[in-house]
Design a protein around this motif. Structure first.
Motif, PDB file in Angstrom:
ATOM      1  N   LEU A 168     -42.920 -87.973 -17.511  1.00 27.52           N
ATOM      2  CA  LEU A 168     -41.774 -89.022 -17.365  1.00 27.52           C
ATOM      3  C   LEU A 168     -40.834 -88.887 -18.731  1.00 27.52           C
ATOM      4  O   LEU A 168     -39.544 -88.673 -18.281  1.00 27.52           O
ATOM      5  CB  LEU A 168     -42.645 -90.600 -17.752  1.00 27.52           C
ATOM      6  N   HIS A 169     -41.176 -88.530 -19.622  1.00 26.92           N
ATOM      7  CA  HIS A 169     -40.410 -88.251 -20.679  1.00 26.92           C
ATOM      8  C   HIS A 169     -39.414 -86.886 -20.692  1.00 26.92           C
ATOM      9  O   HIS A 169     -38.302 -86.875 -20.798  1.00 26.92           O
ATOM     10  CB  HIS A 169     -40.917 -88.324 -22.113  1.00 26.92           C
ATOM     11  N   ALA A 170     -40.082 -86.060 -20.012  1.00 33.53           N
ATOM     12  CA  ALA A 170     -39.442 -84.692 -19.785  1.00 33.53           C
ATOM     13  C   ALA A 170     -38.546 -84.774 -18.759  1.00 33.53           C
ATOM     14  O   ALA A 170     -37.281 -84.412 -18.618  1.00 33.53           O
ATOM     15  CB  ALA A 170     -40.397 -83.567 -19.327  1.00 33.53           C
ATOM     16  N   THR A 171     -38.768 -85.657 -17.898  1.00 37.60           N
ATOM     17  CA  THR A 171     -37.794 -86.059 -16.469  1.00 37.60           C
ATOM     18  C   THR A 171     -36.756 -86.692 -17.085  1.00 37.60           C
ATOM     19  O   THR A 171     -35.369 -86.436 -16.736  1.00 37.60           O
ATOM     20  CB  THR A 171     -38.685 -86.738 -15.473  1.00 37.60           C
ATOM     21  N   MET A 172     -36.798 -87.836 -17.925  1.00 40.47           N
ATOM     22  CA  MET A 172     -35.772 -88.751 -18.568  1.00 40.47           C
ATOM     23  C   MET A 172     -34.874 -88.042 -19.474  1.00 40.47           C
ATOM     24  O   MET A 172     -33.708 -88.228 -19.511  1.00 40.47           O
ATOM     25  CB  MET A 172     -36.578 -89.859 -19.339  1.00 40.47           C
ATOM     26  N   SER A 173     -35.594 -87.020 -20.261  1.00 37.00           N
ATOM     27  CA  SER A 173     -34.619 -86.310 -21.113  1.00 37.00           C
ATOM     28  C   SER A 173     -33.382 -85.539 -20.494  1.00 37.00           C
ATOM     29  O   SER A 173     -32.375 -85.595 -21.269  1.00 37.00           O
ATOM     30  CB  SER A 173     -35.581 -85.364 -21.970  1.00 37.00           C
ATOM     31  N   ARG A 174     -33.631 -84.871 -19.459  1.00 33.98           N
ATOM     32  CA  ARG A 174     -32.523 -84.278 -18.966  1.00 33.98           C
ATOM     33  C   ARG A 174     -31.314 -85.225 -18.651  1.00 33.98           C
ATOM     34  O   ARG A 174     -30.028 -84.756 -18.617  1.00 33.98           O
ATOM     35  CB  ARG A 174     -32.765 -83.460 -17.589  1.00 33.98           C
TER      36      ARG A 174
ATOM     37  N   ASN B 221     -40.492 -77.374 -19.428  1.00 32.39           N
ATOM     38  CA  ASN B 221     -41.710 -77.235 -19.231  1.00 32.39           C
ATOM     39  C   ASN B 221     -42.577 -77.455 -20.347  1.00 32.39           C
ATOM     40  O   ASN B 221     -43.826 -78.156 -20.318  1.00 32.39           O
ATOM     41  CB  ASN B 221     -41.975 -75.697 -18.762  1.00 32.39           C
ATOM     42  N   THR B 222     -42.045 -76.824 -21.554  1.00 32.30           N
ATOM     43  CA  THR B 222     -42.598 -77.285 -22.964  1.00 32.30           C
ATOM     44  C   THR B 222     -43.045 -78.724 -23.206  1.00 32.30           C
ATOM     45  O   THR B 222     -43.544 -79.323 -23.539  1.00 32.30           O
ATOM     46  CB  THR B 222     -42.137 -76.420 -23.971  1.00 32.30           C
ATOM     47  N   LEU B 223     -41.762 -79.323 -22.911  1.00 33.52           N
ATOM     48  CA  LEU B 223     -41.464 -80.968 -23.317  1.00 33.52           C
ATOM     49  C   LEU B 223     -42.435 -81.663 -22.438  1.00 33.52           C
ATOM     50  O   LEU B 223     -43.350 -82.623 -22.903  1.00 33.52           O
ATOM     51  CB  LEU B 223     -39.907 -81.348 -23.004  1.00 33.52           C
ATOM     52  N   ALA B 224     -42.689 -81.298 -21.005  1.00 29.63           N
ATOM     53  CA  ALA B 224     -43.629 -81.822 -20.275  1.00 29.63           C
ATOM     54  C   ALA B 224     -44.961 -81.757 -21.055  1.00 29.63           C
ATOM     55  O   ALA B 224     -45.875 -82.752 -20.917  1.00 29.63           O
ATOM     56  CB  ALA B 224     -43.505 -81.383 -18.977  1.00 29.63           C
ATOM     57  N   ARG B 225     -45.437 -80.679 -21.406  1.00 29.52           N
ATOM     58  CA  ARG B 225     -46.665 -80.624 -22.032  1.00 29.52           C
ATOM     59  C   ARG B 225     -46.993 -81.239 -23.364  1.00 29.52           C
ATOM     60  O   ARG B 225     -48.202 -81.841 -23.804  1.00 29.52           O
ATOM     61  CB  ARG B 225     -47.063 -79.061 -22.519  1.00 29.52           C
ATOM     62  N   GLU B 226     -45.691 -81.663 -24.042  1.00 29.32           N
ATOM     63  CA  GLU B 226     -45.977 -82.247 -25.304  1.00 29.32           C
ATOM     64  C   GLU B 226     -45.674 -83.718 -25.207  1.00 29.32           C
ATOM     65  O   GLU B 226     -46.437 -84.392 -26.039  1.00 29.32           O
ATOM     66  CB  GLU B 226     -44.656 -81.519 -26.255  1.00 29.32           C
ATOM     67  N   ALA B 227     -44.738 -84.196 -24.430  1.00 24.83           N
ATOM     68  CA  ALA B 227     -44.590 -85.653 -24.318  1.00 24.83           C
ATOM     69  C   ALA B 227     -44.997 -86.146 -22.963  1.00 24.83           C
ATOM     70  O   ALA B 227     -44.601 -87.377 -22.790  1.00 24.83           O
ATOM     71  CB  ALA B 227     -42.903 -85.576 -24.818  1.00 24.83           C
ATOM     72  N   GLY B 228     -45.153 -85.395 -21.947  1.00 22.13           N
ATOM     73  CA  GLY B 228     -45.538 -85.863 -20.685  1.00 22.13           C
ATOM     74  C   GLY B 228     -44.254 -85.920 -19.613  1.00 22.13           C
ATOM     75  O   GLY B 228     -43.253 -85.523 -19.995  1.00 22.13           O
TER      76      GLY B 228
ATOM     77  N   ALA C  11     -35.831 -83.383 -31.225  1.00 20.94           N
ATOM     78  CA  ALA C  11     -35.038 -81.953 -31.049  1.00 20.94           C
ATOM     79  C   ALA C  11     -35.218 -81.177 -29.903  1.00 20.94           C
ATOM     80  O   ALA C  11     -34.001 -80.861 -29.272  1.00 20.94           O
ATOM     81  CB  ALA C  11     -35.627 -80.990 -32.179  1.00 20.94           C
ATOM     82  N   LEU C  12     -36.477 -81.200 -29.245  1.00 16.00           N
ATOM     83  CA  LEU C  12     -36.683 -80.561 -27.947  1.00 16.00           C
ATOM     84  C   LEU C  12     -36.049 -81.153 -26.893  1.00 16.00           C
ATOM     85  O   LEU C  12     -35.374 -80.753 -25.876  1.00 16.00           O
ATOM     86  CB  LEU C  12     -37.862 -80.402 -27.652  1.00 16.00           C
ATOM     87  N   SER C  13     -36.067 -82.627 -26.664  1.00 15.81           N
ATOM     88  CA  SER C  13     -35.568 -83.550 -25.797  1.00 15.81           C
ATOM     89  C   SER C  13     -33.814 -83.154 -25.874  1.00 15.81           C
ATOM     90  O   SER C  13     -33.331 -83.102 -24.735  1.00 15.81           O
ATOM     91  CB  SER C  13     -35.659 -84.688 -26.134  1.00 15.81           C
ATOM     92  N   CYS C  14     -33.304 -83.085 -27.027  1.00 13.42           N
ATOM     93  CA  CYS C  14     -31.920 -82.745 -27.296  1.00 13.42           C
ATOM     94  C   CYS C  14     -31.537 -81.707 -26.510  1.00 13.42           C
ATOM     95  O   CYS C  14     -30.468 -81.490 -25.774  1.00 13.42           O
ATOM     96  CB  CYS C  14     -31.371 -82.790 -28.571  1.00 13.42           C
ATOM     97  N   LYS C  15     -32.120 -80.464 -26.654  1.00 13.11           N
ATOM     98  CA  LYS C  15     -32.218 -79.175 -26.042  1.00 13.11           C
ATOM     99  C   LYS C  15     -32.139 -79.263 -24.574  1.00 13.11           C
ATOM    100  O   LYS C  15     -31.150 -78.802 -24.018  1.00 13.11           O
ATOM    101  CB  LYS C  15     -33.004 -78.009 -26.641  1.00 13.11           C
ATOM    102  N   VAL C  16     -33.100 -79.922 -24.159  1.00 12.08           N
ATOM    103  CA  VAL C  16     -33.285 -79.890 -22.556  1.00 12.08           C
ATOM    104  C   VAL C  16     -31.868 -80.728 -22.333  1.00 12.08           C
ATOM    105  O   VAL C  16     -31.317 -80.547 -20.919  1.00 12.08           O
ATOM    106  CB  VAL C  16     -34.535 -80.833 -22.194  1.00 12.08           C
TER     107      VAL C  16
END
Length: 295
Positions: A30-36, A21-28, A220-225
């Motif tokens: 698409l990126h938040a969905t892709m990171s997982r 949720n935080t990643l979606a706010r910061e990077a959008g 870093a946040l993308s790696c956590k996700v």
């Protein structure tokens, strides 16, 4: 074994969702969905290699069932994640996200003509109690008359449907192999994440015109996700391969209780009567599902 695996998956998902949720706010979105998928793929690759060594390999015939089911699983999961993240931003977090928990009932209904599992009366009652509990905990009854106008309602239901399709398709794909179910689930998960990574990375690169775009936002946040998502997915996909996906998702409702603990009890916030009732229904649903399936 599936009970402990599901509880582990639910715990990982609860933490991952907050980070995503935080990643979606910061990077959008698409990126938040892709990171997982992209950032979870290395860990899943390592996990698959260990499973192949410990439990043996698997084989698939020329039947295209695996590729069809796994591809449907990958696309449905991407859509489910996107709808869920949109629900986060819609202004009604609880209603949208907890209505995604209708996936347990939807998985049971979708799975009836596609899977060979049967459910006991106790399991059916448990599934419906779990969904009812999630709705009771989330809905603000004073706004119920306007619920049909709330975009989060539609997004939550869409997310729940897509997650249900994901669960059933993952189970079908895993049972397309000959060999260990543990390894089969690992192969299915690896294929799903690889396909998602290719599609979502391609979209992000196309939109940004930058080949390194998937690696430039909130690394870093993308790696956590990614890590939390891969750990949770390992648990979910293994559970789907072992038992009816509807039972796995119903037991997974217990994550709501954990969320309630951290947001209410641990921070000394008052629990409402509505939340107590909803939480009790979820606990009852978990007990029914477990006692109906464990002999």
């Amino acid at each position: 074994m599936w009970i402990f695996i599901t509880l582990f998956a639910a715990g990982c998902q609860s933490i991952r969702t907050a980070y995503q949720n935080t990643l979606a706010r910061e990077a959008g979105f698409l990126h938040a969905t892709m990171s997982r998928s992209l950032y979870g793929l290395p860990l899943v690759s390592l996990y698959l290699a260990v499973c192949w060594y410990l439990f043996g390999g698997v084989s698939v015939d020329n039947n295209p069932r695996f590729f069809v089911a796994a591809s449907v699983c990958a696309i449905a999961q991407m859509m489910a994640t996107y709808f869920m993240l949109r629900a986060f931003q819609s202004g009604s977090f609880a209603l949208g996200t907890l209505l995604a928990k209708t996936e347990a009932v939807l998985a049971a209904l979708i799975g009836l003509p596609l899977l060979h599992y049967t459910l006991t009366i106790g399991s059916w009652v448990g599934i419906f109690l779990g969904v009812l509990g999630a709705v009771v905990m989330s809905v603000k009854w004073q706004n119920i008359k306007r619920a049909h106008k709330d975009i989060s309602l539609l997004l939550g239901l869409a997310s729940g449907f897509c997650f249900a399709v994901t669960s059933v398709a993952a189970s079908m794909a895993s049972h397309s192999f000959s060999g260990s179910l543990i390894t089969s689930a690992g192969v299915t998960l690896w294929y799903v994440l690889a396909m998602q990574s290719l599609i979502l990375c391609g979209l992000q690169i196309y939109r940004s015109r930058d080949l390194l775009a998937p690696f430039k936002n909130e690394l870093a946040l993308s790696c956590k996700v990614g890590v939390l998502s891969s750990l949770g997915s390992i648990g979910w996909f293994t559970g789907f391969a072992l038992v009816n996906p509807a039972l796995v998702k119903t037991l997974g409702q217990i994550e709501i209780i954990g969320t309630l603990y951290y947001s209410k009890v641990r921070f000394a916030e008052k629990l409402t009567k509505q939340q107590w009732i909803g939480g009790a229904l979820i606990v009852m649903s978990v007990i029914l599902v477990v006692t109906s399936t464990v002999k």
